[in-house]
Motif scaffolding. Structure first.
Motif, PDB file in Angstrom:
ATOM      1  N   UNK B 741     -28.503   4.069  -2.272  1.00 28.00           N
ATOM      2  CA  UNK B 741     -28.792   2.667  -2.583  1.00 28.00           C
ATOM      3  C   UNK B 741     -29.893   2.571  -3.645  1.00 28.00           C
ATOM      4  N   UNK B 744     -28.322   3.423  -6.989  1.00 30.82           N
ATOM      5  CA  UNK B 744     -27.488   2.332  -7.510  1.00 30.82           C
ATOM      6  C   UNK B 744     -28.352   1.211  -8.068  1.00 30.82           C
ATOM      7  N   UNK B 745     -29.362   0.826  -7.284  1.00 31.87           N
ATOM      8  CA  UNK B 745     -30.198  -0.300  -7.695  1.00 31.87           C
ATOM      9  C   UNK B 745     -30.977   0.029  -8.959  1.00 31.87           C
ATOM     10  N   UNK B 748     -28.803   0.167 -12.001  1.00 33.64           N
ATOM     11  CA  UNK B 748     -28.422  -1.191 -12.405  1.00 33.64           C
ATOM     12  C   UNK B 748     -29.564  -1.880 -13.139  1.00 33.64           C
ATOM     13  N   UNK B 761     -29.652 -10.683  -9.724  1.00 33.71           N
ATOM     14  CA  UNK B 761     -28.359 -10.165  -9.263  1.00 33.71           C
ATOM     15  C   UNK B 761     -28.560  -9.227  -8.079  1.00 33.71           C
ATOM     16  N   UNK B 762     -29.560  -8.363  -8.183  1.00 34.90           N
ATOM     17  CA  UNK B 762     -29.810  -7.412  -7.094  1.00 34.90           C
ATOM     18  C   UNK B 762     -30.189  -8.157  -5.811  1.00 34.90           C
ATOM     19  N   UNK B 765     -27.291 -10.016  -4.260  1.00 36.52           N
ATOM     20  CA  UNK B 765     -26.337  -9.131  -3.585  1.00 36.52           C
ATOM     21  C   UNK B 765     -26.875  -8.714  -2.216  1.00 36.52           C
ATOM     22  N   UNK B 766     -28.175  -8.448  -2.135  1.00 32.17           N
ATOM     23  CA  UNK B 766     -28.735  -8.034  -0.840  1.00 32.17           C
ATOM     24  C   UNK B 766     -28.736  -9.196   0.151  1.00 32.17           C
TER      25      UNK B 766
END
Lengths: 462, 776
Positions: B741, B744-745, B748, B761-762, B765-766
């Motif tokens: 994770x 990925x974060x 991004x 966006x992050x 999404x969470x």
């Protein structure tokens, strides 16, 4: 013995009950077996969608345009506040002036059916619409009456008390909902009205209306919840969706209630709704030819009716159009002048449009409010609340057109023939939509509640 | 379409199935020595050595229960108030006299043929020999057919006062443990009549399982266990008599949980072992042993704190609170943190919200502006009561017996929404006593002993509630003064007599004319030996924390819907009473148990279990809690409009006085309309509107873009992405990111040209993950 032929089936209540039953039986064909047998629930609860000739029709090549639709649907024009029946659908040209009111009666495409002079366009398609002139219930206050007409049940006794039963739109949404279908099953334009009685109550949040919350006639018409908020770019939504997929990894087996799984499905659906073309297209009136938009009328009613047609075409089961407030206690004529012409254009064009598209047999059209208005013009040149006897309009969806059900007294006032209850109207609508009338949904205490109570469909319209 | 109650007796019972039943009964369970005089079930006679003499059929005793079993008098059929196709029976057969008239006298007597009983319209219709709207309900010469036929043949006698009646019914066996799915058990039901006749009535009784997913029962009285393990009860009813069968379906040994098709677990099970801390734990260990299941693993300190904080305070724990708690080495740190949270302002607000729902502190109406003052006073009073831990008996008494104006005595506002007999019944019986007796308004409860006398006797305690003054324009009286009127009666609609106030199932209160009957009711309710009051609150509180009641649903206590672990409910209620209705003590006891810190991740033995609390059942965050949590994460408080202007900046959703404060977000996420005293009105069912609100509402976008909010702070804090992602995860999930994770974060965020939009966006999404949306 009366023998029914299609051009003679204009019901009047002068018939005895028995002769009516026999006609009904003959019309119903093989499903009923004899005069005393009118096994209503036989007919109603066993009638499957697959076996329904109306639904079967929609699969025919003639209806290629509507092939996307999987089922029958309804468009409701709700005359919030109470439409005056004696200026519109139940004219009394021979009554004294103080009852007759300001408008003349006009001829329609059906001999013997008169309409108010502000309904010239509905008059032309009267053979496709029917009027029930003997609707009645026992309350004269807006809110309880609205609850009664919207849900079939008398419930709240005080204005704006909480709703107790689900509205017809919610019932239809629940009964007709196709899992996984992107289209909202129940939409209200511009928003939910009727004192809050257009909701789902114990049927659950999923069957509350999707409220448009905007005027479809507005120049920059877009649907708030289906468009991205200001400042949010489509690319960002795609980023968000992609990240969500990466991080949304809570184990699914921790929940057995279906809540987790259901939420997953709705997340996918919401993201598709705002990013994908399908649903947004259904809401996009710019896709319609300007001439047709003009014909519907460049007003909220007209554009709402057109939008409603697009929505049912795309799969919505019930679209309710709330046509402003009709509570004309004072100076009824100027009030009605605002409402009648646009309502006329909207309903008449909808009939023509659905007919042209081969959809009229699949879409019920219903125009009603919580009650009608007093037959006698009052001291303020208006009409007050009147639930003893009023009219509603029904057509399409396989219901017979060009018929009058019931009758009022010569000056209006009370029902003289064929009293019709709010539950009878709902039963007629649900029956036309192939919803079994023995459907019950449990309320909050688990008690099964009938969707129609004692209501029976109007056989005169079958 | 849900018709649980009538479903089981809709289809006619065939002779063949009676045969099968008799064989089953003989082979599986029935080896008794009762001498049975069957009147009509020849097929059963074969196994019961009954005399063959035909016996008298009595209308109320035999015919009416048969009609009930066949579904004729159900609410969807002839039993509804208007009847069906001109034939009306009393609902579920509670008025045999009415039914007799309908069958014998109405319709010019054509329903009965004395000359040729078999040709009676009643029988021809029910057997569909002539078309019948309800279809075919029974076969010619079936046992039910014979009851109806023989009664007609014997002269169709009316119900008479000295007819023998059914006195009680017994079930053999009345309890049983099923060891595997798909195991069947035939019940045998024996009726004991007032004339000392004992008869097998298996074929004419009505059956209903309270947990059809665990075991269901057919109308032939044969129980079949299903895949899910657990306890269940079967109601057996015949006429007005009832009996309960108690069953257990054990977890089949060696049953594996469903394979996990999802990516790696967010919550790897810890190796902690279950140790009993409280009496709750000890009782549950015994229960699990009996059921053959093992508890899931225990959760970590951080997971515990998130769960506890959301449940007690309706608020996420801060990163600082998490750190402090995880680092705390004290052995009593759990109790200390529970106490700290119970003393927090958020706890008072969150539980005031819960109680304002139950007490229907409703703001919507003709003029919210006129009502808001009262709802704010009442919610404030509830909040204060919770804040000072007012004992629950005093809390209930203060509300039920409230008199005066809303300014002097805010609980009088309860009487604003609660004003009719139906309201009183629902708000007292269901909310405080955990019983649903609404159905007894019109007929006996179909699954309990409550009658109209109970219903009107309870409501009569409020017959002298007087109301005066107040803003009564537009039909929504607000700001009324509540007082004890000098007289007032409740008239029983059937007898026409005044009903004396009395408790459920008890004798009338002894009252002088100057006594407030509400006080008598409150005294009865809050007495330590009241069987409902403390148990209902213990059950409600348990369900709040554990996601399901010991009695489920929480306000449906009935002998036919027993608690899954009766000893646990008894112990919690006894402790609650011993502690003088100390609500905080009750919460502390529950939260301090090891059961409360079980993981929601199932193990091999408890995956199919849904009622033994051997793992934590995840809950959706309530609407207000979710909105506040999003505000907290994004450091962007909501703004709520008041009747004039706005609520003060920083007002949390859990602090709002009533449900009429506009918020589309709260409405779509299930904020109740306060239309019912049932907590079930707050729905946690998912809906499209909810996810649309997350995806595309202005509310969420505004919170993500609020100036000087969390996004701005992150974006201006430099490109220390790894550090930032770690704190984001702590804040949102109360845990560090897993390596994948984090990767990925960070990848991004590094790819983003607009840092703010990247964080938005992050974070979005969470916040849209199930891990955030649920308390798990």
């Amino acid at each position: 013995m009366f023998s029914p032929t299609p051009d003679r089936i204009r019901m009047t209540a002068r018939w005895s009950r028995r002769s009516f039953l026999e006609v009904g039986t003959a019309l119903l064909g093989p499903m009923s077996l004899g005069p005393i047998s009118l096994g209503l629930s036989d007919l109603l609860s066993t009638r499957s969608r697959a076996a329904d000739p109306d639904t079967a029709n929609s699969e025919s090549p003639r209806n290629a345009a509507s092939s996307k639709r999987k089922q029958k649907s309804i468009i409701v024009f709700w005359t919030h506040g109470g439409l005056s029946q004696q200026d519109t659908y139940d004219m009394k040209p021979d009554a004294p002036a103080e009852f007759r009111g300001p408008y003349q009666a006009i001829q329609t495409s059906v001999p013997d059916i008169l309409l108010g002079e502000r309904f010239p366009r509905q008059a032309k398609v009267m053979d496709k619409l029917s009027i029930v002139r003997s609707v009645h219930h026992q309350n004269g206050i807006h809110a309880p009456s609205a609850h009664w007409m919207q849900t079939g049940y008398f419930g709240p006794t005080l204005a704006r008390n909480a709703p107790q039963k689900p509205s017809l739109g919610s019932v239809i949404a629940r009964a007709k909902k196709v899992q996984g279908d992107l289209m909202p099953p129940y939409v209200t334009i511009p928003k939910a009205e009727a004192f809050g009685y257009q909701g789902s109550v114990y049927l659950g949040a999923a069957y509350n209306p999707f409220e448009l919350n905007t005027d479809p006639n507005a120049g920059d018409f877009t649907v708030p919840n289906l468009s991205l908020p200001k400042g949010l770019a489509a690319a960002s939504v795609e980023d968000r969706a992609r990240l969500l997929k990466e991080f949304d990894t809570l184990r699914r087996d921790i929940d057995r209630s279906g809540s987790l799984e259901g939420l997953d499905g709705f997340k996918r659906q919401a993201l598709e709704l705002v990013t994908g073309p399908e649903v947004r297209e259904a809401f996009d009136l710019a896709k319609e030819p300007p001439a047709l938009r003009d014909r519907y009328g460049r007003h909220m009613y007209g554009q709402a009716a057109l939008l409603a047609r697009r929505l049912v075409e795309a799969g919505s089961a019930c679209v309710t159009i709330n046509t402003g407030y009709w509570d004309h206690h004072d100076n009824i004529e100027p009030g009605l002048e605002q409402h009648l012409p646009p309502l006329d254009a909207a309903i008449a064009t909808l009939v023509e449009d659905l007919d042209t598209r081969g959809m009229l047999q699949d879409v019920v059209i219903y125009c009603a409010g919580e009650f009608g208005r007093t037959p006698l013009i009052n001291g303020h040149a208006g009409r007050d609340h009147w639930a003893n006897c009023f009219s509603v309009l029904l057509g399409g969806g396989g219901l017979a057109g060009g018929r009058i059900v019931g009758a009022s007294e010569p000056k209006g006032g009370n029902v003289v023939e064929r009293p019709v209850s709010p539950q009878d109207l709902l039963a007629t609508i649900y029956h036309a939509l192939d919803i079994p009338l023995d459907t019950h949904y449990p309320d909050a205490t688990g008690r099964p509640v009938s969707i129609v109570g004692a209501g029976r469909p109007l056989r005169e319209l079958s | 379409m849900i018709r649980r109650f009538t479903k089981s007796h809709l289809t006619a019972l065939s002779t063949a199935s009676i045969h099968a039943l008799a064989m089953l009964a003989a082979s599986i369970v029935f080896a008794g020595s009762i001498s049975i005089a069957t009147l009509y079930a020849d097929d059963i006679r074969a196994v019961s050595n009954a005399p063959a003499a035909p016996a008298t059929i009595y209308f109320a005793t035999d015919v009416v229960p048969t009609l009930t079993r066949l579904g004729c008098n159900g609410g969807g059929c002839h039993g509804k108030a208007t009847g069906q196709n001109g034939f009306r029976l009393s609902l579920l057969g509670y008025e045999p006299d009415v039914d007799y008239d309908a069958i014998v006298k109405e319709a010019r007597g054509r329903r009965i043929s004395h000359a040729v009983p078999r040709q009676s319209l009643l029988l021809l219709k029910a057997t569909a020999q002539v078309p019948h709207g309800g279809g075919k309900r029974l076969d010619v010469d079936s046992p039910e057919h014979r009851v109806l036929h023989d009664w007609i043949a014997q002269g169709a006698a009316p119900p008479r006062a000295n007819d023998p009646t059914l006195v009680r019914i017994t079930i053999t066996p009345d309890k049983f443990t099923f060891t595997r799915p798909n195991q069947s058990l035939a019940l045998r039901v024996i009726g004991h009549y007032s004339n000392n006749v004992i008869r097998d009535i298996t074929g004419t009784a009505v059956y209903q399982s309270n947990e059809p997913d665990i075991a269901d029962i057919g109308e032939n009285g044969v129980i079949l266990s299903k895949d899910q393990s657990g306890l269940f009860a079967v109601m057996v009813r015949h006429g007005e008599q009832m009996a309960v069968f108690h069953g257990v379906v054990l977890n089949p040994p060696g049953m594996e949980p469903t394979a996990d098709a999802n990516p790696p677990s967010a919550n790897p099970p810890s190796a902690n072992t279950f140790l009993p801390v409280t009496f709750i734990d000890r009782l549950l260990i015994e229960h699990w042993k009996k059921m053959g299941i093992k508890p899931s693993a225990l959760i970590s300190d951080a997971e515990f704190l998130r769960r506890l904080s959301l449940d007690i305070r309706g608020t996420l724990p801060t990163t600082e609170e998490l750190d402090r708690y995880v680092d705390d080495r004290a052995t009593d740190k759990r109790l200390k943190v529970i106490d700290r949270m119970l003393e927090s302002a958020e706890h008072a607000s969150f539980f005031a919200l819960k109680w304002a729902d139950i007490l229907r502190n409703r703001g919507a109406g003709y003029a919210t502006s006129k009502q808001r003052q009262g709802t704010a006073l009442f919610t404030g009073w509830i909040r204060d009561s919770i804040d000072r831990n007012l004992p629950y008996d005093q809390f209930a008494t203060a509300i039920l017996t409230a008199s005066g104006s809303q300014e002097e005595n805010p609980p009088t506002v309860w009487y604003r929404t609660v004003r009719t007999t139906q309201d009183y019944i629902e708000s007292v019986a269901q909310a405080f006593l955990g019983v649903r007796i609404q159905c007894a308004q019109c007929h006996h409860h179909p699954a309990e002993r409550w009658s109209q006398d109970d219903y009107y006797g309870l409501a009569a305690a409020f017959a002298r509630v007087g109301r005066k003054g107040g803003f009564a324009d537009a039909e929504v009286p607000t700001n009324e003064t509540i007082y004890l009127a000098s007289e007032g009666q409740l008239i029983h609609p059937r007898t026409g007599h005044a009903v004396p106030p009395r408790p459920l199932g008890g004798a009338a209160f002894a009252l002088q004319s100057y006594d407030d009957p509400r006080r008598a009711l409150a005294r009865w309710m809050t007495a330590p030996d009241n069987p409902y009051f403390a148990r209902t609150m213990a059950n409600r509180t348990w369900a709040h924390f554990l996601g399901r009641g010991i009695v489920h649903p929480i306000d449906d206590f009935r002998s036919t819907n027993p608690p899954v672990i009766p000893e646990l409910l008894d112990a919690l209620a006894a402790d609650f009473i011993a502690q003088r209705y100390d609500t905080r003590h009750l919460i502390r006891t529950i939260c301090n148990s090891s059961v409360y810190s079980l993981s929601s991740i199932p193990n091999a033995s408890n995956g199919s279990d849904q009622q033994s609390f051997a793992r934590f059942y995840p809950k959706r965050l309530p609407a207000e809690v979710l909105l506040d949590a999003i505000s907290d994460v994004l450091e962007s408080p909501s703004r709520f409009s008041n009747v004039a202007g706005e609520f003060p900046a920083g007002t949390r959703a859990i602090e709002l006085p009533d449900e009429a404060v506009p918020s589309q977000f709260l409405d779509v996420f299930g904020r109740p309309a306060r239309n019912s005293a049932c907590e079930c009105e707050r729905v946690s069912a998912p809906a499209l509107g909810q996810t649309l609100a997350l995806v595309s509402s202005n509310d969420i976008q505004q919170k993500l873009t609020t100036p000087n909010g969390y996004v701005d702070k992150l974006a201006s804090a430099g490109p220390e992405y790894r550090t930032h992602v770690r704190s984001i995860f702590q804040r949102v999930f109360a845990r560090p990111p897993r390596d994948s994770e984090l990767q990925t974060a960070v990848v991004f965020l590094e790819s983003q040209t607009d840092a703010k939009e990247g964080y938005r966006s992050l974070l979005w999404a969470l916040l849209a993950t199930n891990e955030f949306l649920f308390n798990h």
